[in-house]
Write a protein that holds these residues in place. Structure first.
Motif, PDB file in Angstrom:
ATOM      1  N   GLU A 181       0.756  -0.992   0.087  1.00 43.85           N
ATOM      2  CA  GLU A 181      -0.128  -0.006  -0.009  1.00 43.85           C
ATOM      3  C   GLU A 181       0.904   1.340  -0.049  1.00 43.85           C
ATOM      4  O   GLU A 181       0.465   2.340   0.918  1.00 43.85           O
ATOM      5  N   GLN A 182       1.935   1.286  -0.908  1.00 42.82           N
ATOM      6  CA  GLN A 182       2.803   2.517  -0.851  1.00 42.82           C
ATOM      7  C   GLN A 182       2.138   3.502  -1.258  1.00 42.82           C
ATOM      8  O   GLN A 182       2.239   4.731  -0.956  1.00 42.82           O
ATOM      9  N   ASN A 183       1.262   3.507  -2.318  1.00 44.39           N
ATOM     10  CA  ASN A 183       0.657   4.769  -2.884  1.00 44.39           C
ATOM     11  C   ASN A 183      -0.298   5.431  -1.716  1.00 44.39           C
ATOM     12  O   ASN A 183      -0.329   6.663  -1.882  1.00 44.39           O
ATOM     13  N   TYR A 184      -0.636   4.611  -0.689  1.00 50.83           N
ATOM     14  CA  TYR A 184      -1.419   5.045   0.312  1.00 50.83           C
ATOM     15  C   TYR A 184      -0.910   6.200   1.233  1.00 50.83           C
ATOM     16  O   TYR A 184      -1.327   7.202   1.566  1.00 50.83           O
ATOM     17  N   TYR A 185       0.448   5.703   1.496  1.00 47.49           N
ATOM     18  CA  TYR A 185       1.260   6.683   2.235  1.00 47.49           C
ATOM     19  C   TYR A 185       1.856   7.738   1.455  1.00 47.49           C
ATOM     20  O   TYR A 185       2.321   8.920   1.973  1.00 47.49           O
ATOM     21  N   THR A 186       2.369   7.476   0.083  1.00 47.62           N
ATOM     22  CA  THR A 186       3.379   8.390  -0.397  1.00 47.62           C
ATOM     23  C   THR A 186       2.515   9.178  -1.606  1.00 47.62           C
ATOM     24  O   THR A 186       3.057  10.213  -2.014  1.00 47.62           O
ATOM     25  N   GLY A 187       1.336   8.731  -1.971  1.00 45.99           N
ATOM     26  CA  GLY A 187       0.515   9.333  -3.104  1.00 45.99           C
ATOM     27  C   GLY A 187       1.232   8.982  -4.376  1.00 45.99           C
ATOM     28  O   GLY A 187       0.932   9.892  -5.488  1.00 45.99           O
ATOM     29  N   SER A 188       2.020   8.283  -4.690  1.00 43.72           N
ATOM     30  CA  SER A 188       2.754   7.707  -5.953  1.00 43.72           C
ATOM     31  C   SER A 188       2.834   6.360  -5.961  1.00 43.72           C
ATOM     32  O   SER A 188       3.232   5.518  -4.844  1.00 43.72           O
ATOM     33  N   SER A 189       2.579   5.716  -7.127  1.00 45.14           N
ATOM     34  CA  SER A 189       3.007   4.277  -7.617  1.00 45.14           C
ATOM     35  C   SER A 189       4.262   4.050  -8.205  1.00 45.14           C
ATOM     36  O   SER A 189       4.630   2.874  -8.644  1.00 45.14           O
ATOM     37  N   LYS A 190       5.159   4.984  -8.382  1.00 46.70           N
ATOM     38  CA  LYS A 190       6.091   4.943  -9.144  1.00 46.70           C
ATOM     39  C   LYS A 190       7.426   3.824  -8.625  1.00 46.70           C
ATOM     40  O   LYS A 190       7.407   3.790  -7.314  1.00 46.70           O
ATOM     41  N   THR A 191       7.895   3.106  -9.407  1.00 41.30           N
ATOM     42  CA  THR A 191       8.895   2.353  -8.857  1.00 41.30           C
ATOM     43  C   THR A 191      10.292   2.969  -9.749  1.00 41.30           C
ATOM     44  O   THR A 191      10.280   3.754 -10.521  1.00 41.30           O
ATOM     45  N   TYR A 258      10.875  15.520  -3.199  1.00 40.43           N
ATOM     46  CA  TYR A 258       9.616  14.599  -2.743  1.00 40.43           C
ATOM     47  C   TYR A 258       8.986  14.507  -3.893  1.00 40.43           C
ATOM     48  O   TYR A 258       8.177  13.664  -4.203  1.00 40.43           O
ATOM     49  N   ASN A 259       8.652  15.701  -4.506  1.00 40.68           N
ATOM     50  CA  ASN A 259       7.966  15.897  -5.898  1.00 40.68           C
ATOM     51  C   ASN A 259       8.688  15.268  -6.951  1.00 40.68           C
ATOM     52  O   ASN A 259       9.367  16.148  -7.346  1.00 40.68           O
ATOM     53  N   GLY A 260       8.426  13.971  -7.191  1.00 45.42           N
ATOM     54  CA  GLY A 260       9.136  13.150  -8.453  1.00 45.42           C
ATOM     55  C   GLY A 260      10.010  12.156  -7.870  1.00 45.42           C
ATOM     56  O   GLY A 260      10.190  11.172  -8.519  1.00 45.42           O
ATOM     57  N   LEU A 343      19.757   6.644  -4.148  1.00 47.99           N
ATOM     58  CA  LEU A 343      18.647   6.184  -3.323  1.00 47.99           C
ATOM     59  C   LEU A 343      18.272   4.663  -3.555  1.00 47.99           C
ATOM     60  O   LEU A 343      18.481   4.005  -4.496  1.00 47.99           O
ATOM     61  N   LEU A 344      17.700   3.857  -2.575  1.00 45.44           N
ATOM     62  CA  LEU A 344      17.150   2.702  -2.755  1.00 45.44           C
ATOM     63  C   LEU A 344      15.602   2.976  -2.636  1.00 45.44           C
ATOM     64  O   LEU A 344      14.761   3.624  -1.995  1.00 45.44           O
ATOM     65  N   MET A 345      15.022   2.239  -3.686  1.00 45.59           N
ATOM     66  CA  MET A 345      13.406   2.234  -4.261  1.00 45.59           C
ATOM     67  C   MET A 345      13.114   0.879  -4.471  1.00 45.59           C
ATOM     68  O   MET A 345      13.677  -0.067  -4.784  1.00 45.59           O
TER      69      MET A 345
END
Length: 347
Positions: A181-191, A258-260, A343-345
């Motif tokens: 549920e990453q998108n729930y916390y960060t607002g983004s589904s990017k990998t 954070y924006n991006g 960064l680790l993503m």
């Protein structure tokens, strides 16, 4: 009374144990958030930190770096002209509220400048926690005033510094995992797979540096370098006014990124960093980044190499030139920071 070391006071190979260890608290984390407004959720939301595999909510790695850096200032850069750069910085493991940082340094290089008035001091520094476990290591070089410009030291020892860390060298925090549920916390589904080499990311609106902001930051980090604190002293220097601590710029850029880069799970290390031009209170800093590499790791993680820039004023047409600047083209006067890091993503 003259305090602090001058260039002549350093010896190659010397080891320095820095005074006043610092126990970090939730109050430090709250103050750091108040200074920069960073929105990376793993540093401010306990459920998300747990979902990422952290034992507790970790302190922002840059807060840890700034405090550890501040420990070195009285012994290394109290009489600095400017901090020039960083290399081979690794965040070896997370630091949590309640941990205490102990810091030491080794002098690994000394080079007298041709003007005879200053020299560059190179140090390898290390921070460890109260259990004697290393949590952070880095190299930096700083230009320091000489006590007596008339007497030459002959120092000309420049160490070999690592140009960049490989993805395989990056420390991965124990238990780090891709959260549900990453998108729930960060607002983004990017990998990581959504980023391509030489992608340029403009991180949006800038942040204006207030005089009280950067002074509060340097006090929080116990960074007592004269160039940041002493207005009367700086009136006699070429800048004419207090310089903003370069690490303050790094944190402003990280907060905007954070924006991006919303789904960055961990700041693993710096390949390098250059404070290309000075910053002062009243400057408005914008941030933009270039993606330089994406490398898959184990456990559904990837390492993403980013070169971020702190820019005075809106980037405008400069954005088109960022890939060239990331590759080493000369930096224009409105670029105050070039910061190369991993960064680790999620993969």
């Amino acid at each position: 009374m003259t305090i602090g070391r001058f260039f002549e006071d350093f010896q190659l190979g010397e080891r320095i144990q820095h005074a006043t260890p610092r126990t970090l608290t939730d109050g430090d984390a709250a103050q750091y958030l108040a200074l920069y407004g960073s929105r990376f959720a793993q540093y401010c939301a306990a459920p998300y930190a747990a979902a990422c595999g952290f034992a507790k909510t970790p302190l922002d790695p840059l807060l840890v770096f700034h405090v550890a850096f501040g420990k070195t200032v009285p012994d290394v850069s109290l009489n600095a002209v400017a901090n020039l750069g960083y290399a081979d910085l690794r965040f070896l493991q997370p630091v949590f509220a309640g941990d205490t940082l102990f810091v030491d340094s080794e002098v690994i290089g000394l080079k007298e400048n041709s003007n005879g008035k200053t020299g560059v001091v190179y140090v390898q520094s290390r921070a460890q926690n109260q259990h004697g476990e290393p949590v952070l290591q880095w190299q930096r070089w700083v230009m320091v005033h000489k006590r007596n410009p008339a007497i030459l030291t002959g120092h000309n020892d420049v160490p070999n510094t690592k140009a960049q860390l490989s993805a395989a060298e990056l420390p991965v925090p124990h238990g780090l995992k891709v959260p549900d549920e990453q998108n729930y916390y960060t607002g983004s589904s990017k990998t990581a797979r959504d980023y391509k080499v030489n992608d340029v990311i403009s991180h949006g609106g800038g942040i204006t540096i207030g005089d009280s902001d950067h002074m509060l930051a340097t006090r929080l980090y116990q960074n007592n370098a004269r160039v940041h604190f002493d207005a009367a002293y700086m009136q006699q220097q070429p800048a004419g006014k207090r310089l903003v601590y370069g690490g303050h710029i790094i944190s402003l850029v990280q907060a905007q990124s954070y924006n991006g880069l919303e789904n960055a799970l961990w700041l693993a290390g710096f390949n390098g960093g250059v404070h290309a031009n000075p910053s002062f209170a009243g400057d408005t800093i914008y941030a933009a980044s270039v993606i330089k590499d994406v490398q898959p790791l184990a456990n559904k993680l990837s390492a993403v190499r980013v070169v971020s820039f702190g820019i005075k004023g809106e980037p405008g047409e400069l954005l088109a030139n960022l890939p060239a600047l990331a590759d080493g083209a000369p930096l224009p006067a409105n670029v105050v920071l070039k910061w190369d890091y991993w960064l680790l993503m999620p993969h």
